[in-house]
Scaffold this motif. Structure first.
Motif, PDB file in Angstrom:
ATOM      1  N   GLU A  97     -18.421 -24.482  -6.265  1.00  0.00           N
ATOM      2  CA  GLU A  97     -18.582 -24.376  -7.728  1.00  0.00           C
ATOM      3  C   GLU A  97     -19.503 -23.228  -8.116  1.00  0.00           C
ATOM      4  O   GLU A  97     -19.242 -22.509  -9.068  1.00  0.00           O
ATOM      5  CB  GLU A  97     -19.125 -25.707  -8.266  1.00  0.00           C
ATOM      6  CG  GLU A  97     -18.058 -26.780  -8.187  1.00  0.00           C
ATOM      7  CD  GLU A  97     -18.563 -28.189  -8.459  1.00  0.00           C
ATOM      8  OE1 GLU A  97     -17.729 -29.102  -8.467  1.00  0.00           O
ATOM      9  OE2 GLU A  97     -19.793 -28.359  -8.646  1.00  0.00           O
ATOM     10  N   ASP A  98     -20.619 -23.058  -7.344  1.00  0.00           N
ATOM     11  CA  ASP A  98     -21.634 -22.071  -7.754  1.00  0.00           C
ATOM     12  C   ASP A  98     -21.809 -20.923  -6.776  1.00  0.00           C
ATOM     13  O   ASP A  98     -22.747 -20.140  -6.911  1.00  0.00           O
ATOM     14  CB  ASP A  98     -22.996 -22.768  -7.906  1.00  0.00           C
ATOM     15  CG  ASP A  98     -22.937 -23.868  -8.953  1.00  0.00           C
ATOM     16  OD1 ASP A  98     -22.154 -23.718  -9.913  1.00  0.00           O
ATOM     17  OD2 ASP A  98     -23.643 -24.878  -8.786  1.00  0.00           O
ATOM     18  N   GLY A  99     -20.983 -20.850  -5.741  1.00  0.00           N
ATOM     19  CA  GLY A  99     -21.144 -19.780  -4.747  1.00  0.00           C
ATOM     20  C   GLY A  99     -22.074 -20.194  -3.619  1.00  0.00           C
ATOM     21  O   GLY A  99     -22.813 -21.185  -3.725  1.00  0.00           O
ATOM     22  N   VAL A 100     -22.003 -19.423  -2.530  1.00  0.00           N
ATOM     23  CA  VAL A 100     -22.825 -19.721  -1.348  1.00  0.00           C
ATOM     24  C   VAL A 100     -23.463 -18.418  -0.860  1.00  0.00           C
ATOM     25  O   VAL A 100     -22.807 -17.383  -0.794  1.00  0.00           O
ATOM     26  CB  VAL A 100     -21.956 -20.345  -0.218  1.00  0.00           C
ATOM     27  CG1 VAL A 100     -22.713 -20.382   1.110  1.00  0.00           C
ATOM     28  CG2 VAL A 100     -21.515 -21.762  -0.609  1.00  0.00           C
ATOM     29  N   VAL A 101     -24.746 -18.507  -0.539  1.00  0.00           N
ATOM     30  CA  VAL A 101     -25.445 -17.377   0.075  1.00  0.00           C
ATOM     31  C   VAL A 101     -25.484 -17.634   1.584  1.00  0.00           C
ATOM     32  O   VAL A 101     -25.956 -18.692   2.024  1.00  0.00           O
ATOM     33  CB  VAL A 101     -26.873 -17.239  -0.496  1.00  0.00           C
ATOM     34  CG1 VAL A 101     -27.654 -16.170   0.271  1.00  0.00           C
ATOM     35  CG2 VAL A 101     -26.800 -16.905  -1.976  1.00  0.00           C
ATOM     36  N   VAL A 102     -24.944 -16.671   2.359  1.00  0.00           N
ATOM     37  CA  VAL A 102     -24.904 -16.810   3.822  1.00  0.00           C
ATOM     38  C   VAL A 102     -25.951 -15.872   4.416  1.00  0.00           C
ATOM     39  O   VAL A 102     -25.827 -14.649   4.301  1.00  0.00           O
ATOM     40  CB  VAL A 102     -23.516 -16.440   4.380  1.00  0.00           C
ATOM     41  CG1 VAL A 102     -23.466 -16.688   5.887  1.00  0.00           C
ATOM     42  CG2 VAL A 102     -22.414 -17.186   3.654  1.00  0.00           C
ATOM     43  N   GLU A 103     -26.958 -16.453   5.031  1.00  0.00           N
ATOM     44  CA  GLU A 103     -27.977 -15.618   5.689  1.00  0.00           C
ATOM     45  C   GLU A 103     -27.535 -15.314   7.113  1.00  0.00           C
ATOM     46  O   GLU A 103     -27.096 -16.213   7.821  1.00  0.00           O
ATOM     47  CB  GLU A 103     -29.315 -16.364   5.731  1.00  0.00           C
ATOM     48  CG  GLU A 103     -30.036 -16.365   4.415  1.00  0.00           C
ATOM     49  CD  GLU A 103     -30.978 -17.538   4.298  1.00  0.00           C
ATOM     50  OE1 GLU A 103     -31.516 -17.976   5.334  1.00  0.00           O
ATOM     51  OE2 GLU A 103     -31.124 -18.035   3.164  1.00  0.00           O
ATOM     52  N   GLY A 104     -27.663 -14.051   7.474  1.00  0.00           N
ATOM     53  CA  GLY A 104     -27.275 -13.655   8.841  1.00  0.00           C
ATOM     54  C   GLY A 104     -25.780 -13.477   8.971  1.00  0.00           C
ATOM     55  O   GLY A 104     -25.195 -13.761  10.024  1.00  0.00           O
ATOM     56  N   PHE A 105     -25.158 -12.950   7.915  1.00  0.00           N
ATOM     57  CA  PHE A 105     -23.695 -12.827   7.916  1.00  0.00           C
ATOM     58  C   PHE A 105     -23.187 -11.876   9.001  1.00  0.00           C
ATOM     59  O   PHE A 105     -22.045 -11.983   9.455  1.00  0.00           O
ATOM     60  CB  PHE A 105     -23.203 -12.374   6.536  1.00  0.00           C
ATOM     61  CG  PHE A 105     -21.711 -12.316   6.455  1.00  0.00           C
ATOM     62  CD1 PHE A 105     -20.957 -13.486   6.484  1.00  0.00           C
ATOM     63  CD2 PHE A 105     -21.042 -11.109   6.401  1.00  0.00           C
ATOM     64  CE1 PHE A 105     -19.573 -13.447   6.461  1.00  0.00           C
ATOM     65  CE2 PHE A 105     -19.654 -11.053   6.372  1.00  0.00           C
ATOM     66  CZ  PHE A 105     -18.921 -12.231   6.398  1.00  0.00           C
ATOM     67  N   GLU A 106     -24.075 -10.964   9.459  1.00  0.00           N
ATOM     68  CA  GLU A 106     -23.635  -9.981  10.460  1.00  0.00           C
ATOM     69  C   GLU A 106     -23.171 -10.644  11.767  1.00  0.00           C
ATOM     70  O   GLU A 106     -22.498 -10.015  12.577  1.00  0.00           O
ATOM     71  CB  GLU A 106     -24.741  -8.953  10.747  1.00  0.00           C
ATOM     72  CG  GLU A 106     -25.921  -9.460  11.590  1.00  0.00           C
ATOM     73  CD  GLU A 106     -26.904 -10.323  10.821  1.00  0.00           C
ATOM     74  OE1 GLU A 106     -26.747 -10.464   9.587  1.00  0.00           O
ATOM     75  OE2 GLU A 106     -27.819 -10.883  11.449  1.00  0.00           O
ATOM     76  N   ALA A 107     -23.477 -11.910  11.956  1.00  0.00           N
ATOM     77  CA  ALA A 107     -23.015 -12.608  13.170  1.00  0.00           C
ATOM     78  C   ALA A 107     -21.498 -12.541  13.317  1.00  0.00           C
ATOM     79  O   ALA A 107     -20.969 -12.637  14.432  1.00  0.00           O
ATOM     80  CB  ALA A 107     -23.486 -14.063  13.151  1.00  0.00           C
ATOM     81  N   CYS A 108     -20.770 -12.344  12.207  1.00  0.00           N
ATOM     82  CA  CYS A 108     -19.298 -12.325  12.302  1.00  0.00           C
ATOM     83  C   CYS A 108     -18.781 -11.156  13.136  1.00  0.00           C
ATOM     84  O   CYS A 108     -17.628 -11.165  13.568  1.00  0.00           O
ATOM     85  CB  CYS A 108     -18.647 -12.360  10.925  1.00  0.00           C
ATOM     86  SG  CYS A 108     -18.820 -10.822  10.039  1.00  0.00           S
TER      87      CYS A 108
END
Ligand code: S3P
Length: 436
Positions: free
Chosen positions: A406-417
């Protein structure tokens, strides 16, 4: 550390060819290096994990020419022809460390040390070191059974029968690869079948496999003279497609198509579970690629999902997709449970703890169990923040969750992908979700 903000998407649509299969690319590079011929691998996976494998085989004397982003040719050095550098860095790749150990124990030559990053250094290696030692290999772990591994070449190996207590394609593969060098028959029995990419590739390379239909055991009779791996075309990775499949089940309008995906039956358990939950997924099988079934996956949005229980025997067929079941479960009516999945605790992160923490951070009612997790679905995902915890599959889980929140998500450490799917954010944007 890179932070990604993933915003809600109204609808997703389109066709995507996700990056190539990680398991098959690792194996093609490793088996190519010990093949009697030079092997061209077309559309390999271009990612941090597979780059680590390309570097390691090159550091053992097998040249890797070309680019992982297109095609590479590995110069086959023959079964016993590797000349390993004394220190090999497997970075984050458990598949590399485990499978390549099965090959290194069969090489002549002095001591080799295999090490990796902080995450790999916590992963269990006794599960390969012990059976390989029983066959006569000189392979040692750090105290606690973790990396670094020390391997002394030149040991005389003897075939034997190994009964795995937990299904593991990596352990099975390490043993079968060591079996190529061993005197007599080397067999592996698993409680439930795991992915069989190694077996398929060995057969394609001319190595006859032994099979016991009664127990499902698989084996090789060694020592084999050599292997001749034909060129490999790598299909798209189901485990990468799975993120878009789940996003599509919640938002595709009219449909999301994932093209040219590897459909190895031991990999696609998620499709059964999604259908059981009421998702609209169809599989359009085409001609096999690299001795593996392949085809397109088509998913359409459904309004309502039902909770389900994932049973222990279903776990090996969807081991890397279980975090996504947690996300789907948030949208299902009722309580979904995953049991018999203690293996998740020894993946790139402790995926029981990290998945439950991530789901809670996004407003989902999730609980840890010893050997899995449970989620009480509410039909919605409020959104919030979560940490990738250095785990590629967690990073992508958070990005997909943001789209359907509903409000979005902040992903910390996205570079892991980067480990398996460096262009994940761009591909999501192609389907209409998020920023590139
Ligand atoms: C892999 C096997 C799986 C999977 C991993 C890749 C492989 O592990 O989780 O990401 O390429 O053989 P196990 O089957 O060893 O648990």
């Amino acid at each position: 550390m890179a932070t990604l903000r993933s915003d809600p998407a109204a609808r997703l649509a389109g066709t995507l060819r996700v990056p190539s299969d990680k398991s098959i690319t690792h194996r093609a590079l490793m088996l190519g290096a010990i093949s009697d011929r030079d092997v061209t691998i077309t559309t390999p996976l271009d990612s941090a994990d597979t780059a680590a494998t390309a570097h390691v085989v090159a550091a053992c004397g097998a040249d890797v020419d070309g680019l992982l982003s297109g095609a590479v040719t590995v110069s086959g050095r023959g079964l016993r022809g590797l000349r390993p550098h004394p220190a090999l860095d497997c970075v984050n790749a458990g598949t590399l460390m485990r499978l390549f150990s099965g090959i290194l124990v069969g090489q002549e030559g002095p001591q080799v040390i295999l090490d990796g990053d902080a995450s790999l250094r916590q992963r269990p290696m006794a599960r390969i070191a012990r059976p390989l030692r029983e066959m006569g290999a000189q392979i040692f772990t750090a105290p606690g059974g973790t990396p670094p591994l020390v391997i002394m070449g030149g040991a005389r190996l003897t075939g034997m029968h190994h009964e795995l207590t937990v299904a593991s394609a990596q352990v099975k593969s390490a043993i079968l690869l060591a079996g190529l060098y061993a005197e007599g028959e080397t067999w592996v029995t698993e409680p439930t079948p795991s992915r069989d990419h190694t077996e398929r590739m060995l057969e394609a390379a001319g190595v006859p496999l032994l099979r016991d239909p009664g127990t499902g055991a698989v084996g090789v009779r060694g020592p084999v003279e050599g292997l001749s791996l034909p060129d490999v075309v790598v299909p798209a990775d189901f485990s990468s497609a799975a993120f878009h499949l789940v996003a599509g089940a919640l938002r595709a309008d009219p449909e999301v198509v994932l093209a040219g995906v590897n459909l190895n039956p031991a990999r696609i358990g998620l499709v059964d579970v999604m259908r059981r939950m009421g998702a609209d997924v169809s599989v359009d099988e085409a001609l096999p690629v690299a001795g593996e079934p392949c085809g397109d996956l088509v998913v359409r949005r459904v309004e309502a999902l039902r909770a389900t229980d994932v049973a222990p025997e279903e776990v090996p067929g969807m081991i890397d997709e279980l975090p996504l079941v947690g996300l789907l479960a948030a949208f299902a009516s009722g309580v979904t449970t995953v049991r018999g999945a203690a293996e998740l605790r020894v993946k790139e992160s402790d995926r029981i703890t990290t998945v439950v923490a991530a789901l809670r951070g996004m407003g989902v009612d999730a609980e840890e169990l010893d050997d899995g997790f449970s989620v009480r679905g509410t039909g919605r995902l409020p959104g919030g923040a979560m940490a990738a915890a250095g785990d590629h599959r967690l990073a992508m889980l958070g990005a997909v969750a943001g789209l359907v929140s509903e409000d979005g998500v902040v992903v910390e450490g996205f570079e892991a992908c980067e480990v398996s799917y460096p262009r994940f954010a761009r591909d999501l944007a192609t389907l209409g979700g998020g920023r590139a």
